[in-house]
Design an enzyme around this catalytic site. Sequence first.
Site, PDB file in Angstrom:
ATOM      1  N   LYS A  13       0.797  -1.219   0.087  1.00 51.20           N
ATOM      2  CA  LYS A  13       0.019   0.152  -0.045  1.00 51.20           C
ATOM      3  C   LYS A  13       1.005   1.058  -0.160  1.00 51.20           C
ATOM      4  CE  LYS A  13      -1.923   2.982   1.980  1.00 51.20           C
ATOM      5  NZ  LYS A  13      -1.785   4.518   1.853  1.00 51.20           N
ATOM      6  N   GLU A  65       8.997   1.548  11.060  1.00 52.15           N
ATOM      7  CA  GLU A  65       9.931   2.713  11.064  1.00 52.15           C
ATOM      8  C   GLU A  65       9.424   3.972  11.075  1.00 52.15           C
ATOM      9  OE1 GLU A  65      12.007   5.273   9.439  1.00 52.15           O
ATOM     10  OE2 GLU A  65      12.052   4.168   7.719  1.00 52.15           O
ATOM     11  N   CYS A 115      12.856  10.863   6.956  1.00 51.78           N
ATOM     12  CA  CYS A 115      12.891  10.529   8.617  1.00 51.78           C
ATOM     13  C   CYS A 115      14.215  10.798   9.022  1.00 51.78           C
ATOM     14  CB  CYS A 115      12.275   9.182   8.726  1.00 51.78           C
ATOM     15  SG  CYS A 115      13.232   8.043   7.831  1.00 51.78           S
ATOM     16  N   GLU A 128       8.926  16.315  15.839  1.00 54.59           N
ATOM     17  CA  GLU A 128       9.444  16.107  14.555  1.00 54.59           C
ATOM     18  C   GLU A 128       9.007  17.210  13.510  1.00 54.59           C
ATOM     19  OE1 GLU A 128       8.398  12.606  12.397  1.00 54.59           O
ATOM     20  OE2 GLU A 128      10.177  12.610  11.439  1.00 54.59           O
TER      21      GLU A 128
HETATM   22  C1  UN1 Z   1      13.155   7.674   5.054  1.00 53.26           C
HETATM   23  O1  UN1 Z   1      13.110   8.901   4.935  1.00 53.26           O
HETATM   24  O2  UN1 Z   1      11.837   7.082   5.494  1.00 53.26           O
HETATM   25  O3  UN1 Z   1      19.119   7.360   5.008  1.00 53.26           O
HETATM   26  C2  UN1 Z   1      14.258   7.050   4.609  1.00 53.26           C
HETATM   27  C3  UN1 Z   1      18.460   8.172   4.316  1.00 53.26           C
HETATM   28  C4  UN1 Z   1      17.819   7.684   2.997  1.00 53.26           C
HETATM   29  C5  UN1 Z   1      16.329   6.780   3.739  1.00 53.26           C
HETATM   30  C6  UN1 Z   1      15.335   7.767   4.105  1.00 53.26           C
HETATM   31  N1  UN1 Z   1      18.617   6.349   2.524  1.00 53.26           N
HETATM   32  O4  UN1 Z   1      18.235   9.315   4.442  1.00 53.26           O
END
Ligand code: UN1
Length: 518
Positions: free
Chosen positions: A174, A252, A286, A396
Site C-alpha cells: 500500500k 520505521e 525521517c 519532529e
Molecule cells: C526515510 O526518510 O524514510 O538514510 C528513509 C536516508 C535514506 C532513507 C531515508 N537512504 O536518508
Amino acid sequence: MRTVTSLLNGRPAEAAPVRPRTIANPARLAERVAEARLGDADTFVDACRLAKVAQPAWATVPAPVRGRAVQQLGRLVEENLETLAALITREIGKPIRESRGEVQEVVDTCTFFLGEGRRLYGMTVPSEMPDKQLFTFRVPVGTAAIVTAGNFPVAVPSWYLVPALLCGNTVVWKPAEYTPSVAEAFSQLILHAGFPEGAFQMVLADGPSTFEGLDRALTEGLVDKVGFTGSTDVGRRIGEVCGRHLQSPCLELGGKNPLVVMPDADLDLAVEGALFSGFGTAGQRCTSLGTVIVHRDIRDDFVARFDAAVRGAAIGDPTRDVLYGPMIDARFAERFEGWLDLIRDHHTVLGSTATGRITSAAPRDGFVGDDPEAGLFYHPTILDGVVIDDELAMTETFGPIVGVATFDTFDEAIGLANAHGYGLSSSIYTRDPLLAFRFRQRISAGMVSVNNSTSGAEAHLPFGGNGRSGNGSRQSGVWVLDQFTRWQAMNWDYSGRLQKAQMDVRVIDADLSFRLTP
Ligand code: UN1
C-alpha cells in the site's frame, strides 16, 4: 495524465469501488500528473486473500531461484532508472539527482538480496547426544502487508518488498496515495521481473480504509507480517492492532535527529553536513536533521557559517541542480506551516529572506526557476536559541527547518540529543575518537554518523530506531531477514534409541577437590 488503480494479480482492480484523487506536480501545481482511483477496505482484504493463496507455491521455489527474480527486478529498475527518477521528480518534486540516487538504492537492495537467495543460511548445531544432529532453518513468515510513505516512494518500499519476496513471502503493498504513478511504475517493474501471479499485490487506498482493511485481514488470518514506514502516531495504532494478533510489525517511524558539533570539529565539514542533513529533500526524510547541538566556544562561528550556507543554497526547480525543491504534497506543506508556529520570541530566525511559503511578497534571493508561487516552495529556516524546554526541541518537523541549541558539557549535549525520546539517526562532528565512541555509547539512536550527515544511510546496514522511532525492528542488509523469516529448529536422532535431552547425557567426572600446591 496517468490514471492509476490498485493492481490485483497484476490487473487493474476496476471492479472495486473507487474514489478519484488528482495528483499535481508540487513544483507546478497546474500540471496534473495522475488520477489515483483509490480502493477501499474490501480492495485491501481482497489483495491480502490473493497474496495468501499464492504464498505456499512461491515458498516452494528454491531460494536461489527466488533470488534470480530479484536479480531481474534489479536489472529492470536499472534499465528504467532515468524514467523512474524523472517520474519521482515530477510527482513529489524531489531534486533529480536525489531521485536517481533513490532509484539506485533499489538497484543496490536487489543486488544485495539476489546473493542472499544463495545464502539464507541456517546452522548445523552439535547435539548433546551422540548420533543426533541439530539444525536451524529460516522459514518464510507468510503474507506481508507493507504500508509506506511517499517521501521515498521506491527505495523504502524496496527495503521491505525485495527481502520479503526473496524469503518466500508474498506481499501486499500500500504505497502513499499521493505517489500513484511512481507506485504504478515500480509495480509494473516488479510484475515484469518473473515473480509468479499473486506474489505481489498493490493497493491504492487512503489511511482509514487501509487501517480498516488491515484490521480485517489480520482478523481473517490473511496477513502474517506488517511493515510500516510513517508517523509515530499511526505506528502506535498499527502496533496495537498487530499486538492483538500476536504479531510484531516492522515499524520505521519518525525522528528528531541531532547533530552535535564539538569544539574540535572541522567547521566547514560540519556546516556542509548540517546543510544537507537539514535541508536536503526539503527536510522531508525521517533521517533529516532536527537540532544542531553546538559547543558554546564555536557556536557563533558555526551559526554564522551555517546561516551563510543556507542563505546561499539553491532552492527551486527540482529538475535543475538544487539543494531542494517543493514540499512533496499539499498535506506536507500545510503541516509544515503549523510547525512554523512553534517559533518563539527567544528564537533568532536565520537562513533566508523570509519564512513560510516563497511568494512574490516573500521572495527568496536566488530562487531557481520562474515562478515560486506556481509550486509548494518554502523558505529554509534556521532557529537559533533553541532550548530543551521548547516544544520545537521535542517535535519532529518534517520540512526545511533546523533548530540550533548550545551546550557547555558533553553530558549536556547528550541530554539535548536524547531528550525528545526519538532514536532514529544522529551525528557527531569531532576529530576525537574517544568522543565519537562515547557518543555512540550514550546516544539513543539506532544509527550514528561520525563526521557525516544524519541522512543518507547506505542500503546494506541495519536501518531503524528506538523509542518513538520504532519498536526495535531493523531493515536492510542481513538484519531484515529476521523480519521476513522465522527460525525453525530441527533435531534428528539417528541412534535408534530415545535419547532424552538433559537426562541421557554422558556425565563428565572431574576431581573438583584438586588444588595446586602453592
Ligand atoms: C526515510 O526518510 O524514510 O538514510 C528513509 C536516508 C535514506 C532513507 C531515508 N537512504 O536518508
